[in-house]
Scaffold this active site. Structure first.
Site, PDB file in Angstrom:
ATOM      1  N   ARG A  37       0.817  -1.222   0.000  1.00 26.42           N
ATOM      2  CA  ARG A  37       0.000   0.000   0.000  1.00 26.42           C
ATOM      3  C   ARG A  37       0.844   1.263   0.000  1.00 26.42           C
ATOM      4  O   ARG A  37       0.453   2.265  -0.610  1.00 26.42           O
ATOM      5  CB  ARG A  37      -0.945  -0.020   1.195  1.00 26.42           C
ATOM      6  CG  ARG A  37      -2.069  -0.997   0.963  1.00 26.42           C
ATOM      7  CD  ARG A  37      -3.037  -1.046   2.102  1.00 26.42           C
ATOM      8  NE  ARG A  37      -4.247  -1.750   1.681  1.00 26.42           N
ATOM      9  CZ  ARG A  37      -5.148  -2.222   2.509  1.00 26.42           C
ATOM     10  NH1 ARG A  37      -5.010  -2.062   3.795  1.00 26.42           N
ATOM     11  NH2 ARG A  37      -6.217  -2.839   2.038  1.00 26.42           N
ATOM     12  N   LYS A 208     -16.240 -17.293   3.969  1.00 31.12           N
ATOM     13  CA  LYS A 208     -17.690 -17.359   4.083  1.00 31.12           C
ATOM     14  C   LYS A 208     -18.445 -16.991   2.823  1.00 31.12           C
ATOM     15  O   LYS A 208     -18.121 -16.022   2.154  1.00 31.12           O
ATOM     16  CB  LYS A 208     -18.134 -16.397   5.180  1.00 31.12           C
ATOM     17  CG  LYS A 208     -17.792 -16.884   6.580  1.00 31.12           C
ATOM     18  CD  LYS A 208     -18.661 -16.119   7.488  1.00 31.12           C
ATOM     19  CE  LYS A 208     -18.350 -15.963   8.896  1.00 31.12           C
ATOM     20  NZ  LYS A 208     -18.767 -14.610   9.299  1.00 31.12           N
ATOM     21  N   GLY A 356      -7.696  -8.755   0.849  1.00 25.50           N
ATOM     22  CA  GLY A 356      -6.553  -8.692   1.753  1.00 25.50           C
ATOM     23  C   GLY A 356      -5.739  -9.975   1.790  1.00 25.50           C
ATOM     24  O   GLY A 356      -4.522  -9.966   1.579  1.00 25.50           O
ATOM     25  N   GLY A 379     -12.304  -4.653   0.460  1.00 26.35           N
ATOM     26  CA  GLY A 379     -13.748  -4.419   0.481  1.00 26.35           C
ATOM     27  C   GLY A 379     -14.205  -3.507  -0.643  1.00 26.35           C
ATOM     28  O   GLY A 379     -15.243  -3.743  -1.266  1.00 26.35           O
TER      29      GLY A 379
HETATM   30  P1  ADP Z   1      -9.725 -12.043   1.098  1.00 23.41           P
HETATM   31  O1  ADP Z   1      -9.174 -11.253   2.259  1.00 23.41           O
HETATM   32  O2  ADP Z   1      -8.662 -12.368   0.083  1.00 23.41           O
HETATM   33  O3  ADP Z   1     -10.951 -11.436   0.496  1.00 23.41           O
HETATM   34  P2  ADP Z   1     -11.213 -13.719   2.889  1.00 23.41           P
HETATM   35  O4  ADP Z   1     -10.946 -12.774   4.009  1.00 23.41           O
HETATM   36  O5  ADP Z   1     -12.574 -13.816   2.358  1.00 23.41           O
HETATM   37  O6  ADP Z   1     -10.180 -13.460   1.695  1.00 23.41           O
HETATM   38  O7  ADP Z   1     -10.819 -15.184   3.314  1.00 23.41           O
HETATM   39  C1  ADP Z   1      -9.602 -15.496   3.896  1.00 23.41           C
HETATM   40  C2  ADP Z   1      -9.794 -16.448   5.028  1.00 23.41           C
HETATM   41  O8  ADP Z   1     -10.450 -17.633   4.588  1.00 23.41           O
HETATM   42  C3  ADP Z   1      -8.466 -16.892   5.602  1.00 23.41           C
HETATM   43  O9  ADP Z   1      -8.401 -16.513   6.952  1.00 23.41           O
HETATM   44  C4  ADP Z   1      -8.488 -18.402   5.437  1.00 23.41           C
HETATM   45  O10 ADP Z   1      -7.944 -19.076   6.552  1.00 23.41           O
HETATM   46  C5  ADP Z   1      -9.955 -18.706   5.332  1.00 23.41           C
HETATM   47  N1  ADP Z   1     -10.197 -19.987   4.666  1.00 23.41           N
HETATM   48  C6  ADP Z   1      -9.882 -20.353   3.425  1.00 23.41           C
HETATM   49  N2  ADP Z   1     -10.215 -21.633   3.196  1.00 23.41           N
HETATM   50  C7  ADP Z   1     -10.747 -22.106   4.342  1.00 23.41           C
HETATM   51  C8  ADP Z   1     -11.276 -23.368   4.755  1.00 23.41           C
HETATM   52  N3  ADP Z   1     -11.310 -24.401   3.916  1.00 23.41           N
HETATM   53  N4  ADP Z   1     -11.748 -23.474   6.018  1.00 23.41           N
HETATM   54  C9  ADP Z   1     -11.708 -22.419   6.852  1.00 23.41           C
HETATM   55  N5  ADP Z   1     -11.219 -21.209   6.542  1.00 23.41           N
HETATM   56  C10 ADP Z   1     -10.748 -21.047   5.291  1.00 23.41           C
HETATM   57 MG    MG Z   2      -9.718 -11.134   4.315  1.00 24.09          MG
END
Ligand code: ADP
Ligand code: MG
Length: 403
Positions: A37, A208, A356, A379
């Site tokens: 960043r 999620k 992130g 976001g």
């Molecule tokens: P981003 O920040 O790239 O948008 P998210 O915040 O939505 O991604 O998701 C990242 C999180 O998802 C991480 O903390 C990771 O541990 C979790 N994650 C990924 N796959 C799984 C899984 N199979 N079970 C539980 N948590 C998961």
């Molecule tokens: Mg995230």
């Protein structure tokens, strides 16, 4: 039209209030762990320096809900890092309003850079949670706007929020524009979501379904293929009637997953196997199409990796958000790492990674340069992809006649 930095004339000697996104991650020793960043803001800072503007940097860092938070969320180490990276003197003022700030600005010379303390310090004032910054307090926005002549917003990461330091200041100032990073982020995301070259393959992972459902729906409208992995895949697996053991699941989204799977039969692809273990720990995984009772799926398996490689083979546009496994565990990072490498190796594609955790994975692998675009604002990028109008951008809209 969104007014951009290069359309601003006569910046020489002007005090340019510049909102950047220096919300960088720290480890528990207080060291900055990722400077993406900070680097992102350099083109705008450099441009303003060359234009001989007096540069005042504003940024938030984390959330402030106590006096204690102010000790660990100061921007001082970020100012130091910025000085280190650029070799420029960065004048840091440990306040963001008041006499000290005003005086420092008065003696600033053209081309010099001054950085104010974390804007969110204005969220907790006199022992109270007042959220002046985060709720876009009018008095605060007015105060900040009066510190300068021009406003430049280069913080794409907060563009989906109306805070005093972005929308607030912008609403009070005539002379304003988005910065170079913001412009770049918008252009790339537009390329992906408004005029994507097909085949357009989107990959959505992360924890999620509920976090990403609007993104998934929007991508299902725009992309040729949408591939689901990560924790959210298990809600879809459950909808498909597969055994998921103790994997992450959102029971209240199973019906929705079912509906999406049937509506978008040919488009929506869910990971087909898992790496799993008996607990949420960095164990050596076992692999299978389904997750047996007493186990939890923490990464995609080798069949899914193959499938994804095939889907990406002819892709012309690739958009990726969210890791496909628990990247905090090295044993469950393989799926995410393989995807990152597969995308990185492709020439002749527009490849965008946003979010992130997914960006952190790409950066830690040293692959950021191999992507067409690394979206710094998690976001905000997601909301942009969903087709939402971001307040931090909208306020810079202008009709061409006005220019
Ligand atoms: P981003 O920040 O790239 O948008 P998210 O915040 O939505 O991604 O998701 C990242 C999180 O998802 C991480 O903390 C990771 O541990 C979790 N994650 C990924 N796959 C799984 C899984 N199979 N079970 C539980 N948590 C998961
Ligand atoms: Mg995230």
């Amino acid at each position: 039209m969104i007014k951009n930095l290069k359309s601003l004339k006569n910046l020489e000697d002007k005090i340019v209030l510049t909102r950047v996104d220096f919300n960088v991650p720290f480890n528990d020793k207080g060291e900055i762990t990722d400077i993406t960043r900070i680097k992102g803001a350099l083109p705008t800072i450099e441009y303003l320096r060359e234009a001989k503007a007096k540069i005042i940097l504003f940024s938030h860092l984390g959330r402030i809900t106590s006096e204690e938070d102010k000790k660990t969320k100061s921007l001082k180490p970020v100012a130091k890092k910025l000085a280190e990276i650029t070799g420029y003197k960065i004048i840091f003022v440990p306040k963001n309003r008041g006499e000290l700030v005003e005086k420092a600005i008065r003696i600033l010379k053209p081309g010099e850079i001054l950085m104010l303390e974390n804007t969110r310090f204005q969220d907790f004032v006199d022992g109270k949670q007042v959220n002046y910054e985060s709720k876009n307090n009018d008095e605060l926005a007015t105060y900040w706007s009066k510190l300068g002549d021009v406003f430049v917003n280069d913080a794409f990461g907060t563009a989906h929020r109306s805070h005093a330091s972005n929308v607030g200041i912008a609403s009070k100032m005539e002379n304003k524009a988005i910065g170079l990073l913001m412009e770049k982020e918008i252009n790339f995301l537009d390329k992906a979501v408004k005029t994507p070259e097909s085949p357009f393959v989107a990959l959505v992972g992360g924890a999620k379904v509920s976090d990403k459902i609007d993104v998934i729906k929007s991508l299902l409208e725009k992309a040729d293929k949408v591939i689901i992995g990560g924790g959210m895949a298990y809600t879809f697996h459950k909808a498909q009637g597969l055994s998921i053991g103790n994997s992450l699941v959102e029971e209240d989204k199973v019906e929705l997953a079912k509906a999406l799977l049937s509506t978008y039969k040919d488009k929506l692809i869910v990971a087909v196997d898992s790496a799993y273990t008996t607990e949420f720990a960095d164990n050596v995984p076992e692999y299978g199409d389904e997750v047996p009772e007493g186990n939890m799926g923490l990464d995609i398996g080798p069949k899914s990796i193959e499938l994804i490689k095939n889907e990406l083979e002819n892709a012309k546009t690739i958009l990726w958000n969210g890791p496909f496994g628990v990247t905090e565990f090295s044993n469950f990072s393989k799926g995410t790492n393989e995807i990152a490498m597969t995308i990185a190796e492709k020439d002749d594609v527009i490849s965008i990674v946003g979010g992130g955790d997914s960006v952190a994975a790409v950066v830690s692998m040293g692959l950021a340069k191999e992507f067409s675009h690394v979206a710094t604002g998690g976001g905000a990028s997601l909301e942009y992809i969903e087709g939402k109008v971001l307040p931090g951008i909208k306020i810079f809209e202008t009709t061409e006649e006005k220019n």
